[in-house]
Design an enzyme around this catalytic site. Structure first.
Site, short mmCIF file in Angstrom:
data_model
loop_
_atom_site.label_atom_id
_atom_site.label_comp_id
_atom_site.label_asym_id
_atom_site.label_seq_id
_atom_site.Cartn_x
_atom_site.Cartn_y
_atom_site.Cartn_z
N SER A 128 24.75 -41.99 7.59
CA SER A 128 24.36 -40.70 8.19
C SER A 128 25.38 -39.67 7.77
CB SER A 128 24.37 -40.84 9.71
OG SER A 128 24.50 -39.57 10.31
N ILE A 129 24.94 -38.57 7.21
CA ILE A 129 25.95 -37.59 6.77
C ILE A 129 26.59 -36.86 7.96
CG2 ILE A 129 24.87 -37.20 4.52
CD1 ILE A 129 24.06 -34.39 5.71
N ASP A 130 25.97 -36.97 9.13
CA ASP A 130 26.42 -36.17 10.29
C ASP A 130 27.72 -36.67 10.94
OD1 ASP A 130 24.22 -34.66 9.90
OD2 ASP A 130 23.06 -35.49 11.56
N MET B 218 24.43 -28.86 8.45
CA MET B 218 23.66 -29.86 9.21
C MET B 218 24.45 -30.37 10.41
SD MET B 218 21.58 -32.06 6.42
CE MET B 218 20.07 -31.40 5.70
N ARG C 255 25.33 -11.86 4.90
CA ARG C 255 24.30 -12.71 4.29
C ARG C 255 24.29 -14.07 4.98
NH1 ARG C 255 23.39 -9.71 -0.67
NH2 ARG C 255 24.02 -7.67 0.16
N GLN D 71 23.56 -30.74 1.08
CA GLN D 71 24.60 -31.48 1.77
C GLN D 71 24.42 -32.99 1.67
OE1 GLN D 71 25.41 -29.37 5.78
NE2 GLN D 71 23.50 -28.54 5.02
N GLN E 296 45.67 -35.49 -12.47
CA GLN E 296 45.64 -36.15 -11.16
C GLN E 296 46.43 -35.39 -10.10
OE1 GLN E 296 46.21 -40.66 -12.01
NE2 GLN E 296 46.73 -39.58 -13.87
#
Ligand code: ADP
Length: 757
Positions: free
Chosen positions: A160-162, A204, A289, A297, A662
């Protein structure tokens, strides 16, 4: 074993599916589940298209082979598909799903999905024995088959990205989503600043403000609206406008407001992006805007963290499944404090729902409590950092003069730390001196007083605005420092950097009897790409370097499609193999060379034979990652030439020394968040130690526990010959898993090497 693969001798069969919203990192989890199962001699089936595929059966349920999950880790989404499935919400759908699983003898499932998918999995498990009995009674499955599978075993991984799940610090996909959001807002900020515009950015998160809060910290956004913590006044419009106006008056060229999609006011009314825009335009007259980031996302290549966390979790999920007994409840495998842990699945789901319920009841205090202390602390920190100007000092308060400097090699995130430290201290009524070029500036009195706006826009910038050097003061330099501390009335020292900083602070502390000026609180904030400092598990900069390496190695791998080629990639880390091992795990390198494990001639011979066998049998790409100091004689050039000479005719060899790229680049969201948290903890420590007759001097350990170790403990925790911690937490956890998953398929004839990635 004639005619049979190892797997077929075993009874246990595992099914794996991805369900609900897709999340970057699901592929790495799938790869780990499939390969761990095969490695342990267990048959594994992928269930395509989530529960929909489970209900449909047929070729939606497919036996997986080792190479089926090769070359997928860098891909976003999920290669086995995901779906929402209304039928599975009904018992009748689950009955059909049970029949389809039984057909393959599957009674162990790894479900990779959000809380909906995991709730569904648990319902399925609870009903399983009833479903099986019914299928047997109806004659849809043979009674013996039903008797062989009386229980369903479930392990959940949270995709879940949330980052909205209780029981894990991070869900699969959340870190990558933060990368996408941060990149987008960084880009928006530069255009907003050019035109002096305002932007409202919607991210989100229906019931979870994690992405909104963390992206606000990571991008210096000026205001944020979260579902769990609405503004504490009904007239939030005036409050927001006042703060944004103050920011503009102190010189900010843009205003960025982040709105979580589930944001609401104290009364529970949604706060919508368009309304925020209208308020900004009408009350502040700002050209505003709206950008709704939407599905961007979710997409794209997973971050190094998501690949590695998913790999470790997938491995643990199979281990848990195989040791489950009928009494074992369904479990969730997640990450807590950098360790993979398993917790009761339904408890985690209930706690997750409890947050949503608290929000619906408008019990925001409870919602924030359930999110945990570090979420609350991050929100408090953000509220300080976004201010247009610091709180005025309190009448009669002591106003410390705190010097901030960098030390050691440059680490992305140093600026972020300096900014957060500066603003936190100024807001507490103290003064901050920014020292140029590390200890050289302290010796030469090269420093300036920092103001609120001196550090504006520092969060996202790589490099070190204050400069940094590897200087460790000695002899007369100590005298010069003591004199400057006295003349400039410096009351405390924050050193952001690597082991040179630790050595310098130790020296100053040890010289307190000679130079009473050194009797001030001092603290080191761990910042080095090498992640070779004791006490802290992840130093600031390491995540950025790791992602930089992974990005380049992904490209190097793609460059080799047409030829049979073996790459030897050299990465930094001094004597610490962290970057080598973690980038190896995230890119599926078949061999990682680290100083910690050593390299022998026999190893090289073995690896060479392994490569030749592999390429002979059709392998197209070899990837070896080598830490820069893994061996003084068997260097990258030596190894490349050895392999090229001996492998002639089978494969070509190219080497790539990644070098300073790096250390460069803008810090990743994790490094920005980590730097901000650590800087706040360091400042709190300096302020707390200030009144003591012998103030502490130390280095920051793990945040969260927020531990400062006395600097005298540092020598005991370090392996001086190699300038790395005596015990390295990640080594034992990750090395065996990285090896197990990148080795050749154990089921194919001796030595056949498939695509290993
Ligand atoms: P997520 O897993 O990302 O939270 P959803 O809530 O849409 O996504 O759930 C994904 C799928 O899981 C649903 O389409 C449905 O098939 C199944 N599911 C969700 N909740 C339940 C439930 N309470 N009982 C049975 N199945 C469920």
């Amino acid at each position: 074993m004639s005619g049979q693969t190892r797997n077929e001798q075993y009874e246990q069969r595992i099914g794996v599916l991805t369900s609900g919203g897709d999340a970057p990192g699901m592929n790495a989890a799938l790869r780990a589940v499939v390969r761990t199962a095969i490695d342990k001699g267990v048959a594994v089936y992928a269930i395509y298209e989530g529960y929909k595929g489970m209900v449909e059966g047929g070729n939606r349920i497919r036996r997986m082979k080792w190479e089926d999950v090769g070359g997928i880790m860098h891909r976003g989404g999920t290669i086995i598909g995901t779906a929402r499935c209304a039928e599975f919400r009904e018992r009748s759908g689950r009955l059909t799903a049970a029949r389809n699983l039984l057909e393959h003898g599957i009674d162990r499932l790894v479900v990779i999905g959000g809380d909906g998918s995991l709730t569904g999995a648990n319902a399925f498990r609870e009903e399983w024995s009833g479903l099986v009995q019914e299928l047997a009674e109806r004659g849809e499955v043979p009674p013996t088959l039903a008797q062989q599978h009386p229980h369903l075993y479930i392990i959940g991984l949270v995709g879940s990205i949330d980052n909205d799940m209780y029981g894990t610090d991070m869900t699969i996909g959340a870190d990558t989503a933060l990368h996408r959001i941060t990149d987008a807002i960084d880009a928006i900020s530069s255009t907003a600043s050019s035109h002096q515009r305002s932007f409202v950015v919607e991210v989100m998160g229906r019931n979870c403000g994690y992405l909104a809060l963390m992206s606000a910290i990571a991008t210096e956004a000026n205001w944020v609206f979260l579902p769990e913590s609405p503004p504490n006044t009904d007239d939030w419009e005036s409050l927001m406008c006042r703060e944004l106006k103050a920011g503009r008056e102190s010189g900010r060229r843009e205003s960025i407001v982040i709105v979580a999609e589930g944001a609401r006011d104290r009364q529970g009314n949604p706060i919508k992006s368009d309304y925020v825009k209208q308020v900004l335009e009408e009350r502040l007259g700002e050209d505003t805007r709206v950008t709704i980031l939407g599905h961007v996302q979710r997409g794209g290549s997973p971050s190094a963290f998501d690949r590695n966390m998913s790999t470790l979790s997938g491995y643990a999920a199979v281990e848990e499944l195989l040791k489950a007994t009928p009494e074992t409840e369904a479990k969730l495998v997640g990450i807590v404090g950098n360790r993979i842990v398993s917790s009761p699945l339904m408890y985690c789901v209930q706690q997750t729902h409890a947050v949503a319920e608290a929000i619906a009841r408008r019990d925001y205090e409870r919602a924030m409590d359930l999110r945990g202390s570090s979420f609350k602390e991050a929100f408090a920190t953000l509220q300080t950092l976004v201010r247009g100007a610091p709180h005025p000092p309190q009448a009669g308060q002591r106003r410390m003069r705190i010097a901030v400097l960098n030390a050691g090699g440059v680490a992305p995130g140093m600026n972020t730390a300096a900014r957060a430290a500066t603003r936190y201290a100024l807001d507490q009524g103290h003064y901050v001196l920014g020292v140029q070029n590390g200890f050289i500036g302290l010796i030469e009195n090269d420093m300036r007083e920092m103001e609120w706006m001196s550090v504006e826009d520092w969060t996202s910038v790589g490099g070190a605005e204050l400069g940094t050097t590897r200087k460790i003061p000695t002899g007369a330099e100590l005298y010069a420092i003591a004199r400057n501390i006295e003349e400039l009335q410096i009351d405390a020292l924050l050193v952001i950097g690597g082991s040179e900083g630790y050595q310098a602070v130790l020296r100053l502390t040890q010289e307190r009897h000679t130079f009473p000026a050194f009797n001030i609180p001092m603290v080191c904030l761990p910042a080095t790409i090498n992640n070779d400092l004791p006490g802290s598990e992840l130093s600031v900069g390491a995540d950025t370097a790791l992602n930089g390496i992974v990005e380049v190695v992904d490209k190097i791998k793609q460059s080799a499609v047409a030829s049979r080629r073996c790459f030897v990639v050299e990465v930094m880390g001094r004597y610490c193999g962290y970057l080598a091992l973690m980038s190896g795990m995230a890119t599926g390198a078949e061999r990682v060379y680290m100083h910690e494990e050593g390299i022998t001639l026999a190893d090289l011979q073995n690896d060479l034979e392994h490569l030749i066998r592999g390429f002979r049998q059709g392998k197209r790409l070899g990837l070896l990652i080598r830490n820069e100091k893994s061996h003084p004689v068997y260097t990258t050039a030596f190894m490349s030439e050895l392999f090229a000479t001996e492998g002639k005719g089978y494969f070509e060899v190219r080497h790539a020394i990644l070098g300073h790229l790096q250390q460069g680049g803008n810090p990743t969201p994790f490094d920005r968040i980590q730097a901000t948290r650590m800087a706040t903890h360091c400042m709190q420590y300096l302020i707390q130690e200030d009144p003591k007759p012998t103030p502490g001097s130390g280095f920051l350990g793990r945040t969260g526990a927020s531990r400062v170790y006395p600097i005298e403990e540092w020598p005991r925790m370090v392996d001086f010959a190699h300038d790395r911690p005596r015990s390295q937490w990640w080594l034992e956890i990750c090395a065996p898993i990285a090896k197990a998953l990148a080795k050749p398929d154990p089921d194919t004839p001796m030595g056949t090497v498939h695509g290993f990635a």
